[in-house]
Design an enzyme around this catalytic site. Sequence first.
Site, PDB file in Angstrom:
ATOM      1  N   GLU A   1      -5.502  -8.745   0.887  1.00 46.50           N
ATOM      2  CA  GLU A   1      -6.204  -8.298   2.135  1.00 46.50           C
ATOM      3  C   GLU A   1      -7.693  -7.858   2.146  1.00 46.50           C
ATOM      4  O   GLU A   1      -7.906  -7.488   1.078  1.00 46.50           O
ATOM      5  CB  GLU A   1      -5.519  -7.068   2.684  1.00 46.50           C
ATOM      6  CG  GLU A   1      -4.266  -7.001   3.638  1.00 46.50           C
ATOM      7  CD  GLU A   1      -4.013  -5.840   4.106  1.00 46.50           C
ATOM      8  OE1 GLU A   1      -4.558  -4.818   4.712  1.00 46.50           O
ATOM      9  OE2 GLU A   1      -2.875  -5.743   4.284  1.00 46.50           O
TER      10      GLU A   1
ATOM     11  N   GLU B   1       0.788  -1.337   0.036  1.00 43.79           N
ATOM     12  CA  GLU B   1      -0.054   0.067   0.065  1.00 43.79           C
ATOM     13  C   GLU B   1       0.787   1.160  -0.037  1.00 43.79           C
ATOM     14  O   GLU B   1       0.721   2.100   0.775  1.00 43.79           O
ATOM     15  CB  GLU B   1      -0.987  -0.051   1.050  1.00 43.79           C
ATOM     16  CG  GLU B   1      -2.045  -1.308   1.144  1.00 43.79           C
ATOM     17  CD  GLU B   1      -3.260  -1.096   2.199  1.00 43.79           C
ATOM     18  OE1 GLU B   1      -2.898  -0.093   3.186  1.00 43.79           O
ATOM     19  OE2 GLU B   1      -3.952  -1.855   2.159  1.00 43.79           O
TER      20      GLU B   1
HETATM   21  C1  BGC Z   1      -3.028  -2.436   5.891  1.00 41.06           C
HETATM   22  C2  BGC Z   1      -3.386  -3.242   7.187  1.00 41.06           C
HETATM   23  C3  BGC Z   1      -4.156  -2.450   7.985  1.00 41.06           C
HETATM   24  C4  BGC Z   1      -5.534  -3.000   7.245  1.00 41.06           C
HETATM   25  C5  BGC Z   1      -6.947  -2.366   7.919  1.00 41.06           C
HETATM   26  C6  BGC Z   1      -4.546  -2.186   5.194  1.00 41.06           C
HETATM   27  O1  BGC Z   1      -4.676  -0.779   5.000  1.00 41.06           O
HETATM   28  O2  BGC Z   1      -2.279  -2.976   4.848  1.00 41.06           O
HETATM   29  O3  BGC Z   1      -1.868  -2.868   7.840  1.00 41.06           O
HETATM   30  O4  BGC Z   1      -4.269  -3.164   9.349  1.00 41.06           O
HETATM   31  O5  BGC Z   1      -5.647  -2.265   6.119  1.00 41.06           O
HETATM   32  O6  BGC Z   1      -6.940  -1.029   8.187  1.00 41.06           O
END
Ligand code: BGC
Length: 446
Positions: free
Chosen positions: A350, A162
């Site tokens: 993610e 990111e």
């Molecule tokens: C990030 C994580 C974060 C997650 C939830 C992403 O932006 O890579 O490190 O904990 O989102 O906010």
Amino acid sequence: MFKKNFVWGVATASYQIEGGAHTADKGLNVWDVGSATPGRIFEGQRGDVACDHYHLFKEDVRLMKEFKIGGYRFSVNWARLLPDGTGKISEDGKRFYLELLAELKKAGIQPWVTLFHWDYPYALYQKGGWLNPDSPKWFEEYAAVCAELFKDDVTHFILINEPQCFLGLGHSTGEHAPFLKLPDSEVMRAAHNTLLGCGLAEKRIRKICGDRVKIGTAQAYWPALPVTEADVELAREETFACHKNFGSVNYYTDPLLFGKYPDDVLAWQRECGFTFPESDMQIIKSKLDFYGLNTYSGDRVTKKDGKTVHPKPAPTVPRTDMRWTVDPDALYYGPKFIWERYALPIVYTENGVALAEWKDLNGQINDDSRIDFLKRYLRALSRAADEVEIDGYFYWSLIDNFEWAEGFSKKFGLIHVDYETQERTPKKSAYFYKRVIETNGEEIWK
Ligand code: BGC
């Protein structure tokens, strides 16, 4: 439907779970140092101990095995491995990551290693960090060390996590480490150096590892979504438009994959007086094997009286504990837009949900809303997978952890962590996710 060999995984990041901030000869990073200033992090919390994964990694791998996790995405803490950011390798840092990888191998879990998930070495930050013209080479050196050390074990490298956040939130709005509020032209410089670093790193890793590893990135992706079917083209345009901030994916992945910034980004750079030698673009241009997306929600868009508008979500639209809307279409339109632009296999590196939850009087965490969230988002992803190539999904996160400026107040985990005792308790959703994995996704339709 999800393909055969679909990777069902979980994700974490070093600063958010490891702790062990002052062990052996580990160097400090910008979060270790920057989070000490009062007012920056919820209730002054720090990641010094976090989930103490540095000491408890064997237990965490055992839990992953028990819950049938197929892939584990984690990041290397750069200054744990190279205390000064470059040069000397820490024996303890090396031991820690090699032991973790050995444990994963025994458990049959694929390691997906992110090289940089925001915990930038403080020693390099003091030399200017990503603004220093040598910063691309520093990153290349660090990537080469990781490739040499881990080449026999790692299956996938993710170059950076990111850029939208560590540049946008870290260098522009000042909400994340290193808590800078730089003028746009300076952030553009840091972004450009990051991209040069990625280009150099990709080429070095390939030289060292050959085709044994796959290389990708993980982008923060919050796609624009159509209000009606008639808005699909508009949503695509909005997703890839430059809004004069550092939040879009194509700001970074057009240079990486096409060797060219988008035209509207170039126009914004000119406006800000930011220039670079054209020859840089050949260094930046890379061959990536997969496109990693981190998506939690999207932003609806439509036309009203000929103008593009982003209508506010109705009050009834469900929201997570981050106040983000629950909008599963993000995992349907989102991957389609990316596939149509870049034609690379997509991996959800993610996706997940923070809930206001706690252990009930019986010691259980009955997080039915997380199960509902997973069903909704995975159903949308399954529809997308019928149309475009999607190779994997990593739930964020394996365990509750340090959620950056929000400290420990937000809980994304499949596994609850008691930060006093470090006791791990699987939530109801962990059992659900296990069944999802065992049925290669069939469970989401029940
Ligand atoms: C990030 C994580 C974060 C997650 C939830 C992403 O932006 O890579 O490190 O904990 O989102 O906010």
